[in-house]
Design a protein around this motif. Structure first.
Motif, PDB file in Angstrom:
ATOM      1  N   VAL A   1    -101.154  53.762 -16.540  1.00  0.00           N
ATOM      2  CA  VAL A   1    -101.200  52.554 -17.369  1.00  0.00           C
ATOM      3  C   VAL A   1    -101.817  52.849 -18.729  1.00  0.00           C
ATOM      4  CG1 VAL A   1    -101.259  50.943 -15.446  1.00  0.00           C
ATOM      5  CG2 VAL A   1    -103.404  51.866 -16.332  1.00  0.00           C
ATOM      6  N   THR A   2    -101.314  52.154 -19.718  1.00  0.00           N
ATOM      7  CA  THR A   2    -101.799  52.340 -21.090  1.00  0.00           C
ATOM      8  C   THR A   2    -102.396  51.041 -21.612  1.00  0.00           C
ATOM      9  OG1 THR A   2     -99.577  51.808 -21.923  1.00  0.00           O
ATOM     10  CG2 THR A   2    -100.110  54.142 -21.600  1.00  0.00           C
TER      11      THR A   2
ATOM     12  N   SER B   1    -100.994  47.192 -21.558  1.00  0.00           N
ATOM     13  CA  SER B   1     -99.922  47.042 -20.579  1.00  0.00           C
ATOM     14  C   SER B   1    -100.317  46.075 -19.462  1.00  0.00           C
ATOM     15  CB  SER B   1     -99.553  48.398 -19.981  1.00  0.00           C
ATOM     16  OG  SER B   1    -100.650  48.947 -19.279  1.00  0.00           O
TER      17      SER B   1
END
Length: 208
Positions: free
Chosen positions: A150-151, A154
């Motif tokens: 995950v960034t 997001s």
């Protein structure tokens, strides 16, 4: 997990109250081709078992009257404020039983994700459990949600969850629900020092 239950002869509110006084919890087991049966369990053993996640979301071996039955915990009634279990329901299951059951979500890998490791984001768990449909023999103790990629900014949705074979999500007409979000850290704003204006007259006051 395995537990022991005992046949319960007396029924009714008064009988259940007296049963609880002796340290037992009334219950019922239903389902399958066998008629429903009233049972009782040792309260302390049941209380400790209920603290384990697996007791709520896995097939259990119930020993009753010398035989072992596969069952699933279906309902628990607690006292409003006392540490007391009032009643429990179990469902008999076999390899043909199809279930709708809520199971917990286990989030893994967040510490290694770019959002957390690099950008110091926090993970906000919008959902902690989810309803699934499967055969009783396929019931998982939990569903794993991988957050390792995950960034920042997001959002993780139900459509991103990788499900074990034979497991289906039950969303009741809703689609792609939010499971978790990445919250960016609050940036601390340091205020510039305030220099007080000095009144020239006050500055010179007292000087001769």
């Amino acid at each position: 997990m395995q537990f022991v239950a005992f046949e319960r002869a007396k029924q009714g509110t008064g009988a259940s109250r007296r049963l609880r006084i002796t340290g037992r919890t009334p219950g019922i087991v239903f389902g399958g081709e066998t008629p429903a049966a009233t049972i009782e369990l040792d309260h302390n053993a049941l209380w400790h078992a209920l603290k384990k996640e697996a007791f709520h979301a896995s097939i259990l071996d119930m020993e009753l009257a010398g035989t072992t039955q596969k069952v699933l915990l279906r309902d628990v009634q607690y006292h409003p404020f006392k540490p007391l279990v009032l009643h429990v329901d179990f469902q008999r299951v076999d390899d043909k039983t199809r279930l709708h059951k809520k199971v917990p979500l286990h989030f893994v890998g967040a510490e290694e994700s770019p959002a957390v490791k690099t950008d110091k984001c926090a993970v906000s768990h919008v959902m902690t459990e989810i309803e699934i449909e499967c055969l009783a023999t396929q019931l998982p103790e939990h569903i794993t949600v991988d957050l390792s990629n995950v960034t920042t900014g997001s959002t993780v949705h139900t459509g991103d969850i990788v499900l074990p074979k034979g497991i289906k999500l039950v969303l009741h007409g809703r689609t792609n629900l939010t499971v978790a979000t990445l919250v960016e850290p609050v940036k601390e704003v340091v205020a510039a020092p305030v220099v007080a204006a000095v009144d020239d007259k006050k500055k010179g006051k007292g000087k001769k």
